[in-house]
Design a protein around this motif. Structure first.
Motif, PDB file in Angstrom:
ATOM      1  N   ILE A 172      22.168  11.668  75.093  1.00 44.40           N
ATOM      2  CA  ILE A 172      20.929  12.289  75.561  1.00 44.40           C
ATOM      3  C   ILE A 172      20.229  11.317  76.513  1.00 44.40           C
ATOM      4  O   ILE A 172      20.208  10.105  76.268  1.00 44.40           O
ATOM      5  N   VAL A 173      19.686  11.874  77.598  1.00 47.14           N
ATOM      6  CA  VAL A 173      18.947  11.085  78.583  1.00 47.14           C
ATOM      7  C   VAL A 173      17.454  11.345  78.377  1.00 47.14           C
ATOM      8  O   VAL A 173      17.032  12.501  78.283  1.00 47.14           O
ATOM      9  N   VAL A 174      16.681  10.266  78.317  1.00 42.92           N
ATOM     10  CA  VAL A 174      15.216  10.379  78.212  1.00 42.92           C
ATOM     11  C   VAL A 174      14.630   9.658  79.429  1.00 42.92           C
ATOM     12  O   VAL A 174      14.895   8.468  79.629  1.00 42.92           O
ATOM     13  N   ILE A 175      13.882  10.385  80.228  1.00 39.04           N
ATOM     14  CA  ILE A 175      13.251   9.775  81.410  1.00 39.04           C
ATOM     15  C   ILE A 175      11.760   9.650  81.101  1.00 39.04           C
ATOM     16  O   ILE A 175      11.024  10.635  81.106  1.00 39.04           O
ATOM     17  N   ASN A 176      11.333   8.450  80.797  1.00 41.47           N
ATOM     18  CA  ASN A 176       9.972   8.224  80.307  1.00 41.47           C
ATOM     19  C   ASN A 176       9.449   6.874  80.777  1.00 41.47           C
ATOM     20  O   ASN A 176      10.052   5.856  80.434  1.00 41.47           O
ATOM     21  N   GLN A 199      21.218  11.755  63.922  1.00 43.16           N
ATOM     22  CA  GLN A 199      21.896  12.784  63.120  1.00 43.16           C
ATOM     23  C   GLN A 199      23.139  13.340  63.804  1.00 43.16           C
ATOM     24  O   GLN A 199      24.048  13.839  63.159  1.00 43.16           O
ATOM     25  N   ASN A 200      23.158  13.247  65.127  1.00 41.79           N
ATOM     26  CA  ASN A 200      24.259  13.880  65.853  1.00 41.79           C
ATOM     27  C   ASN A 200      25.188  12.876  66.539  1.00 41.79           C
ATOM     28  O   ASN A 200      26.053  13.266  67.328  1.00 41.79           O
ATOM     29  N   GLY A 201      24.981  11.597  66.245  1.00 42.73           N
ATOM     30  CA  GLY A 201      25.875  10.578  66.788  1.00 42.73           C
ATOM     31  C   GLY A 201      25.874  10.511  68.312  1.00 42.73           C
ATOM     32  O   GLY A 201      26.922  10.478  68.946  1.00 42.73           O
ATOM     33  N   LEU A 202      24.669  10.504  68.904  1.00 43.95           N
ATOM     34  CA  LEU A 202      24.576  10.483  70.370  1.00 43.95           C
ATOM     35  C   LEU A 202      24.208   9.086  70.878  1.00 43.95           C
ATOM     36  O   LEU A 202      23.456   8.361  70.230  1.00 43.95           O
ATOM     37  N   ILE A 203      24.700   8.772  72.062  1.00 49.18           N
ATOM     38  CA  ILE A 203      24.200   7.600  72.794  1.00 49.18           C
ATOM     39  C   ILE A 203      22.848   7.987  73.388  1.00 49.18           C
ATOM     40  O   ILE A 203      22.661   9.124  73.839  1.00 49.18           O
ATOM     41  N   VAL A 204      21.922   7.045  73.439  1.00 49.41           N
ATOM     42  CA  VAL A 204      20.629   7.303  74.075  1.00 49.41           C
ATOM     43  C   VAL A 204      20.564   6.535  75.398  1.00 49.41           C
ATOM     44  O   VAL A 204      20.735   5.307  75.414  1.00 49.41           O
TER      45      VAL A 204
END
Ligand code: PLP
Length: 404
Positions: A172-176, A199-204
């Motif tokens: 997941i990409v967070v632009i903040n 919970q979903n085993g994602l890279i941030v």
């Protein structure tokens, strides 16, 4: 006669900030028409100068920066970035975990190339800074867009994120702070995104290039500081904070649980080695720049140029019948909503083209930020007040009669 076509890899790749509308603006400029270009977040042409200390550091470095550096960058730069990570509470970053790049842009491309196989999915905000979608698509992945909710200060919609996760979702990409909305995300929301990733085993992936251009005392929390147990990649740079976009100076650092990402980090090492290194004179200014990490402070406080320009353009645009906009808390963009029904707008690119032809101001349509409806556009509010007044007056006049 052979005809040379671009690769099919580029078929679905878009980058409209410098796309067909800019081509048209350039044709107009060649024909002698003066165009006010508000399409890129490039401070220098609007009279924002880099600090003298940074320019001198670059000038002095030229004698000693003529060779390639290590692929990750010179040690002094990486140490300064490690210190900045400590300051931002990003845990466990050592010099080995830092990669310098020719802007964050290069880091985004490398990070996506190293990660995605054909059909892999990555969650990207909508609207987004479109390089993320373009780079993910070019890498063969599928950008799956999650909604940022205009009626809720443009904050990410957590239910939408949850709904869009599939067995193929890798990250997941967070632009903040956010481009184009100017939103700054509260810590509680970031913690909830981290929980979804957990919970979903994602890279941030966190793109935090605007973390030093925040108004009204809003606080920025580094995403990775809330996710010490996850694998995070944080991007940052000095293009905006130090007004040196042309120096091409950015970086990424990996943090959190690096053991689970050993193979991916090998991929990052390989791709950064293949491009040899980033611009070394630019690396040589990172230490000086980060020692004055608050360079933009004088611009963002009341009385400062960016602060006053934001106040003006926010009020002016909100005062135009048919337009409304959420007040940005950071960066230097406004993402107004246009009443598409009132003006009969079905094509937002046509809308900005019509405005360009009639009023000679270049804006970017919402679709350029992967916004799905033809009812937004982006204004860069870097220009000085008189130009912003010109923009606002012309937008008001234009909309008095415009119907698509
Ligand atoms: C959110 C965001 N990320 C990354 C970039 C690229 O910055 P750089 O100049 O470091 O390549 C930009 C530039 O506008 C941006 O807005």
């Amino acid at each position: 006669m052979p005809i040379f076509k671009k690769s099919t890899k580029l078929n679905n790749v878009g980058y409209d900030i410098r796309g067909p509308v800019l081509d048209e603006a350039e044709r107009m400029a060649e024909a002698g028409i003066t165009v006010l270009k508000l399409n890129t977040g490039n401070p220098a042409p609007f009279g924002f100068a880099a600090p003298d200390s940074v320019v001198s550091a670059m000038a002095e470095s030229l004698k000693n920066t003529q060779g390639y550096s290590e692929s990750k960058g010179i040690i002094e730069a990486r140490q300064a970035i490690v210190n900045y990570c400590k300051f931002k509470n990003i845990p466990g970053v050592t010099e080995k975990d830092v990669f310098t790049g020719n802007g964050v842009s290069e880091m985004i491309t490398i990070a996506m190339q190293a990660l995605l196989d054909s059909g892999d999915e990555i969650l990207i905000p909508m609207p987004d800074y479109p390089l993320w979608t373009a780079a993910a698509t070019l890498a063969g992945g599928n950008a799956v867009h999650y909604i940022c909710d205009e009626s809720n200060e443009w904050l990410p919609d957590l239910d939408d994120i949850r709904k869009k996760i599939s067995p193929r979702t890798k990250a997941i990409v967070v632009i903040n702070p956010n481009n184009p909305t100017g939103a700054v995300y509260p810590e509680t929301l970031l913690a909830e995104i981290a929980e979804i990733a957990r919970q979903n085993g994602l890279i941030v992936f966190a793109d935090e290039i605007y973390d030093r251009i925040i108004y009204d005392g809003h606080k920025h929390t580094a995403m990775a500081s809330l996710a010490p147990d996850l694998f995070c990649v944080t991007m940052n740079g000095i293009s905006k904070s130090h007004m040196v976009a042309g120096f091409r100076c950015g970086w990424m650092c990996v943090s959190g649980d690096k053991r689970i990402a050993k193979d991916y980090i090998d991929g990052l090492n390989m791709l950064t080695s293949m491009r040899l290194c980033s611009n070394v004179p630019s690396q040589a200014i990172i230490k000086t720049a980060l020692e004055s990490y608050n360079n933009a402070d004088s611009f963002i406080r009341p009385g400062g140029r960016l602060y006053e320009q934001r106040e003006y353009i926010y009020n002016a645009i909100n005062g135009i019948p048919g337009l409304s906009v959420v007040k940005p808390k950071a960066a230097f963009y406004l993402f107004p909503k246009i009443d598409a029904a009132k003006f009969n707008i079905s094509d937002d690119e046509q809308f900005v083209l019509d405005f360009l032809h009639e009023r000679h101001v270049l804006l970017t349509q919402g679709g350029g930020f992967n916004w799905p409806r033809p009812d937004h556009f982006r204004i860069v509010y870097l220009p000085e007040m008189s130009q912003l007044e010109y923009l606002a007056e012309n937008m008001r006049g234009f909309l008095e009669t415009y119907r698509q």
